[in-house]
Scaffold this motif. Structure first.
Motif, PDB file in Angstrom:
ATOM      1  N   ASN A 173     -10.758   0.946  -3.423  1.00 22.56           N
ATOM      2  CA  ASN A 173     -10.123   0.192  -2.331  1.00 22.56           C
ATOM      3  C   ASN A 173      -9.915  -1.275  -2.724  1.00 22.56           C
ATOM      4  O   ASN A 173      -8.859  -1.859  -2.429  1.00 22.56           O
ATOM      5  N   ARG A 174     -10.905  -1.868  -3.380  1.00 27.03           N
ATOM      6  CA  ARG A 174     -10.779  -3.281  -3.771  1.00 27.03           C
ATOM      7  C   ARG A 174      -9.635  -3.461  -4.772  1.00 27.03           C
ATOM      8  O   ARG A 174      -8.876  -4.428  -4.702  1.00 27.03           O
ATOM      9  N   GLN A 190     -19.529 -10.971  -1.243  1.00 27.63           N
ATOM     10  CA  GLN A 190     -19.021  -9.627  -1.474  1.00 27.63           C
ATOM     11  C   GLN A 190     -20.143  -8.749  -1.997  1.00 27.63           C
ATOM     12  O   GLN A 190     -21.014  -9.205  -2.740  1.00 27.63           O
ATOM     13  N   GLU A 198      -6.330  -3.354  -3.006  1.00 24.29           N
ATOM     14  CA  GLU A 198      -6.021  -4.588  -2.291  1.00 24.29           C
ATOM     15  C   GLU A 198      -5.396  -5.617  -3.240  1.00 24.29           C
ATOM     16  O   GLU A 198      -4.440  -6.305  -2.872  1.00 24.29           O
ATOM     17  N   HIS A 256       0.835  -1.207   0.000  1.00 23.75           N
ATOM     18  CA  HIS A 256       0.000   0.000   0.000  1.00 23.75           C
ATOM     19  C   HIS A 256       0.868   1.255   0.000  1.00 23.75           C
ATOM     20  O   HIS A 256       0.513   2.264  -0.610  1.00 23.75           O
ATOM     21  N   ASP A 267      -1.681  -7.255  -3.121  1.00 27.33           N
ATOM     22  CA  ASP A 267      -1.503  -8.716  -3.119  1.00 27.33           C
ATOM     23  C   ASP A 267      -0.384  -9.149  -4.071  1.00 27.33           C
ATOM     24  O   ASP A 267       0.273 -10.174  -3.838  1.00 27.33           O
ATOM     25  N   SER A 324     -14.938  -2.842   1.089  1.00 31.33           N
ATOM     26  CA  SER A 324     -13.651  -2.212   0.789  1.00 31.33           C
ATOM     27  C   SER A 324     -12.610  -3.224   0.343  1.00 31.33           C
ATOM     28  O   SER A 324     -11.568  -2.844  -0.191  1.00 31.33           O
ATOM     29  N   HIS A 325     -12.865  -4.517   0.582  1.00 33.92           N
ATOM     30  CA  HIS A 325     -11.936  -5.580   0.182  1.00 33.92           C
ATOM     31  C   HIS A 325     -12.652  -6.565  -0.737  1.00 33.92           C
ATOM     32  O   HIS A 325     -13.830  -6.863  -0.530  1.00 33.92           O
ATOM     33  N   ARG A 361      -9.572 -12.943  -4.142  1.00 26.50           N
ATOM     34  CA  ARG A 361      -8.148 -12.628  -4.008  1.00 26.50           C
ATOM     35  C   ARG A 361      -7.281 -13.866  -4.236  1.00 26.50           C
ATOM     36  O   ARG A 361      -6.228 -13.787  -4.876  1.00 26.50           O
TER      37      ARG A 361
END
Length: 613
Positions: A206-207, A290, A210, A156, A214, A295-296, A302
């Motif tokens: 935000n997603r 989801q 992330e 981040h 990753d 936000s994730h 993922r």
């Protein structure tokens, strides 16, 4: 669209919220002036007053947010001297990520890891960087998985995701505060639609961030380790929730708490003792739920995205993550001392805490049975002998009807009664266990199985044998029985909520528990009932809420007449002769769409046989 452009769009939309609000105010002001110039003084005055109210609402909201200061993180800071191995790993990973390492590392009491940055000039100039690590997370991850998590968080920083964090957070606060100030009018409704667009775009940004972070996890820790770390997050979260609910809640509600070193120490013991159960949970498919407001991305999304990322072979360090922090238990104890608000509760070690809290919580359940037995027997109070007399007299069905039990439920309750009697007689005690439920053991520390006694107490023809066995064990059935005359909300779980229900003609929010209802007087307006109930639930435990407001336990209901199912209308007659009228309104909001149905299902158990609605 790149993440940078998405972030820029999010910032533009944030500014646009107030541009739109300002345009509305200017437009309404111009319309007021036009009306005044057109000799429509009355309309101009009303419109001008409304415009002024809107402008004041926006200014007040912005002023509140401008004056607000974020709550300081209270967890202890780990200096390089406190945790040299952890700091070495963080600095090494920051170098691999091509970014500056955080300036401090702080422990938190959650299953979480996060970073933040105190930026300046709308995020153009970087500032102090903070890394947060949850103690429960450190107790469940291994070193390799922790390195993956750290790489993700440092990602981040390297992707500049934290630069607009403070601005976005403040902006979201400002939007929420503005909508609260302008609730109940057409301008607030219009701005709420705009806010939905902003929050949807912000969540999408935000997603995407992330997933970008990753990529660094996979590059530094390897795909298999990075995916295992992700899969571990819901396992750790479930284990932590299980620990709080099954080991702490009853004691907490009863006025007891673990010692400071036992708070996080207990969770570590549980993780060690339930290794096999946690391994089974890891075999489950990762969560895929989801929504567009999250936000994730989901863990499943993922993990799947990592399958498409280039892999690198990295040997996984399987030592517990906490080994990187010398004196970890002492740091965890310091954190517990800071964040756990004991508030006068008596602190005990786990063995004594379990034994004490179990007796209290089980007595509350036992009292439900005793109060029902007293009603069936026509007595003021009841003891274990009263319950046995009711069954021996062929009135078991009456007792079950009063309790609302069916199937094997009465058998379970009778086993609870006899085990509670054995503890009160001093012939048994509860033995704490991290690997399973607490065990009832006798004076010889061997498990005491009272199931045969409870089974015998179920049938009129064998009640005598149950009495004889209890007497043989040293239990006097007349000296163990009811403690409390009235029900409490201890142990209650929230099933739903109905806003703006007319209770005896006055509007109340009704919190629906599995054991009763909490009736909270409300304003006359029906707007924002769901938000009101959520805020109420966040303000305290159900036990606290029931002590502040009227609590009606289902066991208090003698008869329920359901006059209408949708919306729910019911007239309740209580055992003490009082009556209660419930009338759900069409305009009242609910916590979820099943709230009304869940209350109806519980009230139907008290409807007279053959009644219809």
């Amino acid at each position: 669209m790149t993440t940078t452009l998405r972030a820029a769009l999010s910032a533009v939309l944030l500014a646009g919220f107030y541009v739109v609000a300002l345009a509305i105010i200017v437009g309404m002001g111009a319309l007021s002036w036009w009306a005044f110039q057109s000799d429509a003084e009355a309309a101009a005055a009303k419109l001008g007053f409304f415009t002024a109210a809107i402008a004041v609402g926006v200014v007040v909201a912005l002023w509140k947010v401008a004056r607000a200061r974020p709550e300081p993180e209270v967890g202890p800071t780990l200096t390089p001297a406190d945790a040299p191995a952890l700091w070495e790993a963080v600095r090494e990973l920051a170098a691999e990520a091509g970014t500056r390492a955080p300036d401090d590392i702080r422990l938190l009491p959650d299953v979480n890891a996060a970073v933040s940055e105190d930026t300046r000039l709308l995020g153009l100039v970087g500032g102090t960087r903070h890394l947060y690590l949850g103690v429960p997370l450190l107790q469940t991850l291994d070193v390799g998985q922790l390195r993956s998590v750290l790489a993700h968080e440092l990602g981040h920083y390297s992707n500049s995701h934290t630069r607009l964090g403070p601005l976005t957070y403040r902006g979201q606060q400002a939007i929420v505060a503005t909508l609260e100030q302008l609730s109940g009018n057409v301008v607030g409704w219009f701005l709420r639609l705009y806010a939905h667009l902003f929050f949807a775009v912000s969540a999408a940004v935000n997603r995407r961030q992330e997933l970008e972070a990753d990529q660094l996890s996979v590059r530094i820790a390897g795909r298999a380790t990075a995916q295992s770390a992700l899969r571990e997050l819901p396992v750790a979260d479930a284990a932590w929730s299980f620990y709080l609910h099954n080991y702490l809640d009853d004691a907490w509600e009863s006025g007891y708490a673990p010692t400071a070193n036992g708070f996080f120490g207990g969770f570590g013991e549980l993780v060690t003792a339930r290794t096999a159960e946690l391994a089974e949970m890891r075999d489950d498919a990762p969560p895929a739920e989801q929504s567009r407001w999250d936000s994730h991305p989901s863990i499943a999304a993922r993990v799947a995205a990592m399958d498409r990322m280039p892999d690198v072979p990295v040997a996984r360090d399987t030592r517990p993550a906490w080994v990187l922090i010398p004196g970890f238990e002492a740091h965890a104890t310091e954190l517990a001392a800071r964040v756990v608000q004991v508030e006068g509760r008596t602190q005990l070690d786990w063995e004594e805490l379990t034994a004490t809290s179990l007796v209290l919580s089980r007595q509350r359940t036992a009292d439900i049975v005793y109060r029902a037995a007293a009603r069936v027997a026509g007595q003021q109070r009841a003891n274990l002998g009263t319950v046995l007399d009711v069954v021996a007299g062929g009135r078991r069905a009456e007792l079950e009807k009063d309790l609302g039990t069916e199937g094997d439920q009465l058998a379970d309750l009778l086993e609870l009664l006899v085990s509670q009697a054995a503890v009160q007689a001093g012939i048994a005690r509860w033995q704490h266990s991290w690997s399973g439920p607490a065990l009832l053991v006798g004076r010889d520390d061997q498990v005491l199985d009272l199931t045969p006694v409870a089974s015998a107490a179920l049938q009129p023809e064998t009640v005598g044998a149950a009495r004889a066995r209890l007497a043989e064990l040293g239990v006097d059935v007349t000296s163990t029985g009811q403690f409390a005359d009235t029900a409490t909300a201890h142990g209650g779980e929230v099933l739903g909520g109905l806003a703006s229900v007319k209770v005896d003609g006055a509007k109340h929010d009704v919190l629906v528990l599995d054991i009763g209802m909490i009736l909270v007087p409300t304003p006359k307006k029906d707007e924002y009932g769901k938000a009101r109930m959520i805020s109420l639930l966040q303000s305290g435990s159900v036990v606290q809420l029931a002590s502040y407001h009227r609590f009606v336990a289902y066991e208090q209901i003698a008869v329920a007449h359901i006059t209408k199912r949708t919306p729910l209308h019911a007239d309740l007659t209580l055992h003490d002769g009082r009556t209660l009228s419930l009338k759900e309104t069409w305009t009242g909001e609910t916590l979820d769409k099943e709230s009304s149905l869940r209350l109806l299902e519980r009230l139907l158990a008290y409807e007279p046989e053959g009644a219809s609605s």
